[in-house]
Scaffold this motif. Structure first.
Motif, mmCIF file in Angstrom:
data_model
loop_
_atom_site.group_PDB
_atom_site.id
_atom_site.type_symbol
_atom_site.label_atom_id
_atom_site.label_comp_id
_atom_site.label_asym_id
_atom_site.label_seq_id
_atom_site.Cartn_x
_atom_site.Cartn_y
_atom_site.Cartn_z
ATOM 1 N N PRO A 158 -5.178 -3.301 0.831
ATOM 2 C CA PRO A 158 -4.583 -3.404 2.170
ATOM 3 C C PRO A 158 -3.091 -3.689 2.060
ATOM 4 C CG PRO A 158 -5.834 -5.374 1.663
ATOM 5 C CD PRO A 158 -6.148 -4.388 0.569
ATOM 6 N N LYS A 159 -2.336 -2.975 2.875
ATOM 7 C CA LYS A 159 -0.895 -3.146 2.865
ATOM 8 C C LYS A 159 -0.529 -4.455 3.563
ATOM 9 C CE LYS A 159 0.185 1.796 2.821
ATOM 10 N NZ LYS A 159 0.913 2.881 3.524
ATOM 11 N N LYS A 160 0.349 -5.176 2.926
ATOM 12 C CA LYS A 160 0.806 -6.425 3.511
ATOM 13 C C LYS A 160 1.976 -6.143 4.446
ATOM 14 C CE LYS A 160 -0.549 -9.252 -0.444
ATOM 15 N NZ LYS A 160 -0.081 -10.224 -1.479
ATOM 16 N N GLU A 161 1.827 -6.595 5.687
ATOM 17 C CA GLU A 161 2.888 -6.399 6.653
ATOM 18 C C GLU A 161 4.009 -7.388 6.386
ATOM 19 O OE1 GLU A 161 1.314 -6.704 10.505
ATOM 20 O OE2 GLU A 161 0.021 -4.923 10.348
ATOM 21 N N PRO A 162 5.252 -6.917 6.441
ATOM 22 C CA PRO A 162 6.370 -7.857 6.240
ATOM 23 C C PRO A 162 6.430 -8.854 7.382
ATOM 24 C CG PRO A 162 7.184 -5.719 6.977
ATOM 25 C CD PRO A 162 5.717 -5.546 6.729
#
Length: 262
Positions: free
Chosen positions: A76-80
């Protein structure tokens, strides 16, 4: 009266040859008769065997499809992190003070009459209204300063303990504490030893009895013979010298050599 047997006459060689030829001819005739009799015999007839032809069917084997490897799960991509909104409210500018103009009475001199004018009140001018503007600006938080980690100093290596001092060598003699485990062997070539001579070799050895030094003294031999004897002694070996279960190096061992030429 005793009968005297007459000596038998030897068979002549021609009759022996005829007998041998007749025997061989009889054997050949017998063989020919047997072969002819066998050739006249009829071979037994074998009943034919009916066999049905075999039916062969070729079947093509199909390979089962290999299972595909499982697809790796997508991480899962980590949101900034979103920047925080900071509201900046500007303070209202205070209004400038009101200016009050004073009108001084001016007396005009006239020739016949002096007229005094009533005071004129100046109307105050309204102060300009400065509009208050509230603006919202998004300010990105400044990144926190990264402090480098303090260098880690490795611990000082432990000093190894000092090796124990080697035992002091002991003065011993042959037969009085040690003996030859492998005696020295000196071989002389013809003409190398020209006359009878003798010498004494001083020997030192380590804890295992291995000869470390061999020095010839009081020698009446040639230098070449001295060197050969010393080399032979260094190749030899003594037994260990042990006191109270501890092996000691030895010195002062003397080995005499006496060479006689006949």
């Amino acid at each position: 009266m005793s009968q005297i047997a007459a000596p038998q006459m030897p068979t002549p060689p021609n009759q022996m040859k005829k007998k041998a030829i007749s025997i061989v001819a009889a054997v050949l005739i017998g063989h020919v008769g047997v072969i002819w009799g066998v050739s006249q015999m009829k071979a037994p007839e074998l009943a034919p065997i009916d066999k049905k032809p075999l039916k062969v069917r070729f079947v093509k084997l199909q390979e089962s499809p290999r299972p595909l490897p499982p697809k790796p799960k997508a991480e899962p991509k980590k949101e900034p992190p979103k920047p925080k909104e900071v509201k900046i409210v500007e303070k209202p500018v205070p209004a400038p003070p009101k200016k009050v103009e004073k009108v001084q009475q001016v007396q005009k001199q006239t020739a016949p009459k002096t007229v005094t004018a009533p005071p004129i009140e100046a109307k105050p001018t309204p102060a300009p209204v400065v509009p208050t503007v509230v603006t919202e600006t998004k300010v990105k938080p400044a990144p926190a300063p990264v402090t480098p980690p303090a260098p880690v100093t490795p611990p000082a290596p432990a000093t190894p303990p000092a090796p124990p001092a080697p035992p002091a060598p002991k003065n011993v003699s042959l037969g009085g504490g040690v003996s030859w485990l492998r005696a020295p062997k000196v071989s002389m070539s013809p003409g190398e030893l020209r006359s009878s001579c003798s010498m004494v070799v001083d020997i030192t050895a380590n804890e295992q009895g291995k000869v470390t030094t061999a020095t010839a003294r009081n020698s009446s031999c040639s230098p070449a013979v001295n060197r050969k004897v010393e080399s032979a002694v260094r190749r030899a070996q003594l037994t260990k010298y042990v006191e109270n279960g501890v092996a000691y190096p030895i010195r002062g061992v003397e080995q005499p050599f006496d060479f006689q030429v006949k």
